[in-house]
Design an enzyme around this catalytic site. Structure first.
Site, mmCIF file in Angstrom:
data_model
loop_
_atom_site.group_PDB
_atom_site.id
_atom_site.type_symbol
_atom_site.label_atom_id
_atom_site.label_comp_id
_atom_site.label_asym_id
_atom_site.label_seq_id
_atom_site.Cartn_x
_atom_site.Cartn_y
_atom_site.Cartn_z
ATOM 1 N N GLU A 1 -12.561 -1.599 11.855
ATOM 2 C CA GLU A 1 -12.556 -0.944 10.541
ATOM 3 C C GLU A 1 -13.669 -1.461 9.628
ATOM 4 O O GLU A 1 -14.343 -0.680 8.965
ATOM 5 C CB GLU A 1 -11.188 -1.175 9.889
ATOM 6 C CG GLU A 1 -11.098 -0.638 8.477
ATOM 7 C CD GLU A 1 -9.727 -0.864 7.845
ATOM 8 O OE1 GLU A 1 -8.819 -1.378 8.530
ATOM 9 O OE2 GLU A 1 -9.574 -0.522 6.669
ATOM 10 N N GLU B 1 0.821 -1.215 0.000
ATOM 11 C CA GLU B 1 0.000 0.000 0.000
ATOM 12 C C GLU B 1 0.858 1.270 0.000
ATOM 13 O O GLU B 1 0.643 2.189 0.779
ATOM 14 C CB GLU B 1 -0.966 -0.021 1.199
ATOM 15 C CG GLU B 1 -1.843 -1.253 1.190
ATOM 16 C CD GLU B 1 -2.867 -1.317 2.309
ATOM 17 O OE1 GLU B 1 -2.653 -0.705 3.361
ATOM 18 O OE2 GLU B 1 -3.897 -1.993 2.104
ATOM 19 N N ASP C 1 -8.039 -8.924 4.588
ATOM 20 C CA ASP C 1 -7.794 -7.718 5.378
ATOM 21 C C ASP C 1 -8.880 -7.501 6.423
ATOM 22 O O ASP C 1 -9.709 -6.599 6.271
ATOM 23 C CB ASP C 1 -7.713 -6.510 4.429
ATOM 24 C CG ASP C 1 -7.260 -5.249 5.144
ATOM 25 O OD1 ASP C 1 -6.805 -5.365 6.288
ATOM 26 O OD2 ASP C 1 -7.363 -4.160 4.554
HETATM 27 C C1 GCV Z 1 -2.397 0.808 8.338
HETATM 28 C C2 GCV Z 1 -5.924 -1.964 5.603
HETATM 29 C C3 GCV Z 1 -6.339 -0.649 6.174
HETATM 30 C C4 GCV Z 1 -5.187 0.342 6.212
HETATM 31 C C5 GCV Z 1 -4.035 -0.312 6.987
HETATM 32 C C6 GCV Z 1 -3.665 -1.608 6.286
HETATM 33 C C7 GCV Z 1 -2.558 -2.346 7.004
HETATM 34 O O1 GCV Z 1 -5.677 -1.860 4.252
HETATM 35 O O2 GCV Z 1 -7.409 -0.129 5.440
HETATM 36 O O3 GCV Z 1 -5.623 1.503 6.851
HETATM 37 O O4 GCV Z 1 -2.925 0.543 7.060
HETATM 38 O O5 GCV Z 1 -4.780 -2.443 6.261
HETATM 39 O O6 GCV Z 1 -2.888 -3.221 7.784
HETATM 40 O O7 GCV Z 1 -1.393 -2.038 6.800
#
Ligand code: GCV
Length: 635
Positions: A328, A226, A300
């Site tokens: 989340e 990411e 995720d």
């Molecule tokens: C901290 C998901 C979340 C991101 C998070 C990522 C991760 O994609 O939406 O906010 O980033 O996981 O665990 O690194």
């Protein structure tokens, strides 16, 4: 402390070596079983005794005794030796230096970086005490999407002040390391982990960190994921990256927690395959002080995922679990869902790595592969909200995480009951009603959000509310359509041999159970298979009807939770009663929102009518497509 002259006392809290000789003699056999952080609670010769070999064991034992008093256990029957089953038990904060919290829904970060180190807020100490009371012994205080600034003297001084506040409670500080920090902070031309200058930079930086925090725990790293930099940028492996940092912390006894959440949109395979494909060949190639941190499932933190296939597949590399305590993808701040139910499902999943009984929990406690290093992390759900967690009941998730980190085999019903007794009441009606809600809440939420193995169908970016229509936008693997692939004849992701074959990453036993669309448990049907809308399922319903009925069941479940809660009026203090009642109202509305939006969207493809008993949506699809909110928290 000499206790000889305190013989009249009814409660003795002392390290074993400080107990009077006769007591030492009678408890010797038991005491031999106490490990470094463990404790013994014993009713002996008319006294309640809390003893241990270390100060921290004594603290844990004392909290355990308080728990027993609060939950009204019989102290005269005390005889209990407790040792933690997992060594490193951490909270991971995704807190930014500007005090926003990524995926945080309980206000801002509790770390007031600007006032640190000049001011030590009482909240830091309360935080440490609360964590110690549930056995947490480490905290990574900054976001894994890391800012290199935290490694500069300005911030190390602040982190050191936090470490000082936490130390008496047995909590070590860990920092997130941005992989290209040598470039960002000191203009090195590269962050290549095999470059001697880069390696030296990390060694020097680490030595510097230890001058601030002598018991610094080590680094937590998100790399090549990411948008985060990592070893891939230099054609190196995840092991190359992790080992470089491991060599830097090794002389000081530190560890590296290297996240397996590595994937990118350019790899042509199914996103959920990528971590396994990348890490499995590296098994045994990591230094001894590296532990690979793996999310519970391969995607995720979705409401329901099968366990991550890396568990059981890395016998030569210690793996630790990463759970998400912050919700989340599970309603964020206003839904009541008992996360321990989800965690138990994962912890008790059988990897079959060494035959039946090779559970994820045994991978984590090290017993399956004889790991020398063991760990578990929970992404924190706390913030500046007065009640710490936004939803009153989200405190239960923090509590349950600590309990399961201490012992992943613990019974979640007991965890829930203890929490209710300690937090609300010892009244039987309160206990039974709340426990009923908690133990049913997970299944209810899965039904109104992502039944039958659906996943990643939430709104874009902030992830609040439904978004099965999310498509385009530059990254396919961040859309909903990539995952459900609905069209006019079917829905679901084929992950068998005829599709992405992600199923091949699991043991033969799972291939058999999950590989057959006729026999797979319905909870993972659309995770692994594409299924015709009019296909008859084991329940006798068509897929479409089953989907609609599941959504309806979820909504009815949420309403049931609300009715149950309302029965407690007068038995709970009015403030918390109203707070939770108000959130439950939101939860019911949002459950209806999920059901209506998803059924309208998928109904365009199935073109089948809603089965009997499923309520008609309140609005048309356009309403839901155009429903937008600004500044949803957590991003
Ligand atoms: C901290 C998901 C979340 C991101 C998070 C990522 C991760 O994609 O939406 O906010 O980033 O996981 O665990 O690194």
């Amino acid at each position: 402390m000499n206790l000889e002259n305190k013989a009249a006392a009814l409660l003795w809290i002392a390290k074993f070596e400080d107990l009077p000789d006769p007591i030492q003699l009678s408890l010797k056999e038991k005491a031999d079983l106490i490990e470094e952080e463990g404790y013994l609670l014993q009713f002996e010769k008319g006294k309640v005794i809390v003893t241990s070999k270390s100060d921290i064991g004594l603290l844990y034992g004392t909290f355990a005794l308080l728990r027993k008093i609060q939950t009204r256990e019989k102290l005269e029957e005390l005889s209990e030796i407790e040792n933690p089953k997992i060594q490193k038990r951490l909270l991971n904060h995704w807190d930014n230096l500007n005090r926003t919290v990524e995926r945080g829904y309980a206000g801002f970060s509790i770390w007031n970086w600007h006032r640190l180190p000049r001011h030590i807020d009482q909240q830091y100490i309360d935080y440490a005490r609360a964590n110690a009371s549930i056995g947490i012994n480490g905290t990574s205080i900054t976001n894994v999407n890391a800012n290199a600034l935290v490694l500069t003297p300005e911030y190390l001084e602040k982190a050191a002040a936090l470490a000082d506040a936490f130390r008496p409670y047995g909590i070590k500080v860990y920092l997130t390391a941005r992989f290209n920090a040598p470039m960002v902070l000191d203009n090195l031309p590269t962050a290549d982990p095999l470059d001697p200058e880069v390696q030296q930079w990390w060694k020097d930086k680490t030595r510097e960190i230890y001058t601030y925090i002598p018991d610094f725990g080590g680094f937590l790293v998100k790399a090549d994921s990411e948008g985060q930099p990592g070893p891939h940028n230099y054609g190196r492996t995840q092991a190359d990256g992790a080992n470089m940092l491991a060599d830097a912390v090794q002389p000081f006894g530190g560890i590296v927690m290297w996240r397996a959440f590595v994937y990118n949109e350019h790899t042509p395979t199914d996103r959920i395959r990528q971590a396994y494909d990348e890490f499995k060949p590296l098994d045994g190639k990591f230094r001894e002080n590296v532990i690979v941190q793996v999310k519970n499932g391969p995607l995720d933190f979705q409401p329901r995922e099968p366990f991550h296939p890396l568990f059981g597949a890395m016998p030569e590399t210690p793996l630790m679990m990463e759970f998400q305590i912050t919700k989340e993808y599970l309603g964020q701040d206003t839904h009541w869902v008992n996360l321990a139910s989800m965690w138990e499902e994962v912890l008790q999943s059988d990897t079959y790595a060494k035959g039946p009984g090779s559970t994820v929990s045994k991978v984590l406690d090290g017993s399956l592969h004889d790991y020398k290093l063991t760990g578990i992390a929970g992404v924190s759900n706390i913030g500046t909200d007065r009640n710490w967690t936004g939803h009153q009941t989200a405190q239960a998730d923090w509590y349950a995480f600590g309990q399961l980190a201490w012992n992943p085999e613990q019974n979640i019903e007991k965890i829930a009951e203890d929490w209710i007794r300690m937090t609300f009441s010892n009244d039987t009606e309160v206990i039974n009603t709340m426990k009923g809600i908690m133990l049913n809440s997970y299944e209810i939420l899965v039904n109104y959000m992502t039944p039958l193995g659906l996943h990643h169908i939430m709104a874009r970016s902030h992830h609040w509310g439904p978004g099965p229509w999310v498509t385009g936008g530059g990254r396919d693997d961040w859309t909903a359509t990539y995952y459900h692939k609905a069209n006019s004849d079917s829905i679901g992701f084929d992950r068998t041999e005829t599709g992405s074959n992600a199923l091949a990453q699991y043991a033969a036993e799972w291939k058999e159970i999950w590989g057959d669309a006729e026999t797979i448990p319905l909870e993972f049907l659309l995770w692994f298979h594409r299924v015709l809308w009019n296909k008859k399922l084991s329940t006798g319903n068509t897929l479409w009807d089953e989907l609609a009925i599941s959504y309806q069941k979820g909504v009815e479940g949420a309403r049931w939770m609300q009715q149950e809660w309302n029965k407690l009026e007068g038995l709970i203090d009015p403030d918390r009663f109203k707070h939770i009642a108000s959130f439950l109202k939101i939860q019911v509305n949002e459950a209806e929102w999920w059901r209506d939006a998803c059924l309208l969207y998928f109904g365009q493809y199935s073109k089948m009518p809603l089965p009997e008993g499923v309520e008609a949506p309140k609005h048309d699809l356009n309403y839901y497509l155009n429903f937008k909110r600004n500044f949803v928290p957590g991003i």
